[in-house]
Design an enzyme around this catalytic site. Structure first.
Site, PDB file in Angstrom:
ATOM      1  N   CYS A 133      30.102  24.231  13.950  1.00 42.08           N
ATOM      2  CA  CYS A 133      30.737  22.938  14.633  1.00 42.08           C
ATOM      3  C   CYS A 133      32.209  22.879  13.998  1.00 42.08           C
ATOM      4  O   CYS A 133      32.527  22.302  12.980  1.00 42.08           O
ATOM      5  CB  CYS A 133      29.743  21.709  14.168  1.00 42.08           C
ATOM      6  SG  CYS A 133      30.608  20.231  14.686  1.00 42.08           S
ATOM      7  N   CYS A 136      32.988  19.069  13.179  1.00 46.49           N
ATOM      8  CA  CYS A 136      32.554  18.551  12.116  1.00 46.49           C
ATOM      9  C   CYS A 136      33.305  19.114  10.842  1.00 46.49           C
ATOM     10  O   CYS A 136      33.500  18.480   9.911  1.00 46.49           O
ATOM     11  CB  CYS A 136      31.050  18.950  11.833  1.00 46.49           C
ATOM     12  SG  CYS A 136      30.033  18.915  13.295  1.00 46.49           S
ATOM     13  N   ASP A 137      33.578  20.469  10.997  1.00 50.92           N
ATOM     14  CA  ASP A 137      34.199  21.031   9.657  1.00 50.92           C
ATOM     15  C   ASP A 137      35.723  21.533   9.684  1.00 50.92           C
ATOM     16  O   ASP A 137      36.269  22.094   8.769  1.00 50.92           O
ATOM     17  CB  ASP A 137      33.242  22.364   9.495  1.00 50.92           C
ATOM     18  CG  ASP A 137      31.770  22.013   9.275  1.00 50.92           C
ATOM     19  OD1 ASP A 137      31.884  20.710   8.636  1.00 50.92           O
ATOM     20  OD2 ASP A 137      30.958  22.846   9.619  1.00 50.92           O
TER      21      ASP A 137
END
Ligand code: NAP
Length: 309
Positions: A133, A136-137
């Site tokens: 992701c 997300c990261d």
């Protein structure tokens, strides 16, 4: 006894909830562990009709939820363990805490989960330099080199997104041609911060003293040559595995684990059990097609209930 239980809260699940809600069926929606499904881990969605300037994935899902709740959908944050059918023809949905929910119909809209490479230490490195992701990261990896694996739309989208943060993005693909749509492929290959590495794959994740990824071993599949590539994070974008492990024998799966729908559309081999979206669709896999299937499943569930009265 519920009339409709919808399992999953992606585009298919929320659309099914909007339609069954408006049909006064008071759907119960079980959200599982990832409220909002795959679009909550993406950035801008440019191809969902009605949004000429694009819309952020999480915002789109939040709006769908609001719309479903407005029409009476009830959301419970529960994960389903298995499904079964009693002698009376009604279904039992058993959650992972052992709770049993009875329903006349079920709409399975659980989507699909990211596929990983299957390397030895991969699962233990998730969150330590391996992820699926970018949204997300990505921001954790500023001014360092990172890699994306895959050649589809997801890989291209992630690679482009990551150029906002990383010093360099290697796009590692097992062939010498991207599978992605033309517009996405052209965009990523035109990005100066992206360097494609063709005909290659990762064979090993290498870690530093803190257990974080510091590099990978690459294999060129044409020459057989092995090399080391310094990256701080690997974003794996090689497709998805349908989330259908809990369905038991109420529905049939194809050889890749996708739910088989009957020729009428979203029905399955069990009357009263419907499937919609990426858990059943390995062809289109778009937000809008998932939403369309959610709508179809809701209408079919409504008709099934009317016929059984
Ligand atoms: P995908 O289209 O199935 O592509 C998966 C990629 O991973 C392929 O390039 C494949 O290689 C590669 N791959 C598969 N298994 C691999 C393995 N074990 N090792 C190395 N590489 C592997 O998946 P996706 O990119 O997630 O896209 C899924 C669907 O969502 C598609 O329909 C796509 O159009 C859609 N999508 C759309 C958008 C958008 O329009 N904005 C964004 C994201 C996704 P090969 O090419 O060699 O098979």
């Amino acid at each position: 006894m519920e009339q409709v239980v919808i399992i999953g809260t992606g585009c298919a699940g929320w659309t099914a909830a909007i339609y069954t809600g408006r049909a006064n069926l008071s759907p119960l929606v079980l959200s599982g562990t990832q409220l909002g499904g795959q679009l909550t881990t993406t950035t801008e969605v440019e191809n969902f009709p009605g949004f000429p300037d694009g819309v952020m994935g999480p915002e789109l899902m939040g709006r769908m939820q609001q719309q479903a709740e407005k029409f009476g959908a009830r959301v419970e944050y529960k994960k389903v363990d298995h499904l079964s059918r009693g002698d009376d023809g009604h279904f039992t949905i058993t959650t992972d805490s052992g709770e049993e929910i009875k329903s006349q119909t079920i709409i399975i809209a659980t989507g699909a989960a990211p596929r990983y490479l299957g390397l030895e230490n991969e699962m233990s490195l998730i969150g330590h330099g391996v992820t699926s992701c970018a949204t997300c990261d990505g921001a954790f990896y500023r001014d360092v080199p990172v890699a994306v694996v895959g050649g589809g739309d997801s890989a291209c989208e992630e690679a482009n997104f990551l150029t906002r943060f990383a010093s360099k993005v290697y796009l590692i693909h097992r062939r010498d041609e991207l599978r992605a749509s033309k517009i996405m492929a052209e965009r990523v290959l035109a990005n100066e911060k992206v360097e494609p590495i063709w005909n290659s794959g990762i064979t090993e994740y290498l870690t530093d003293d803190d257990g974080e990824v510091r590099a990978v071993t690459l294999e060129n599949f044409q020459s057989g040559e092995q090399s080391e590539l310094e990256v701080k994070c690997v974003f794996v974008a090689i497709g998805h595995v349908p989330n259908a492990q809990f369905v038991g024998d109420l529905v049939d799966l194809d050889e890749n684990g996708y739910i088989l729908q009957n020729s009428r559309g979203t029905g399955t081999k069990t009357p009263g059990v419907f499937a919609a979206g990426d858990v059943a669709d390995h062809v289109y896999r778009q937000a809008i097609t998932a939403a369309g299937q959610g709508c179809a499943a809701a209408i079919e569930a409504e008709r099934y209930l009317a016929d059984s009265e």
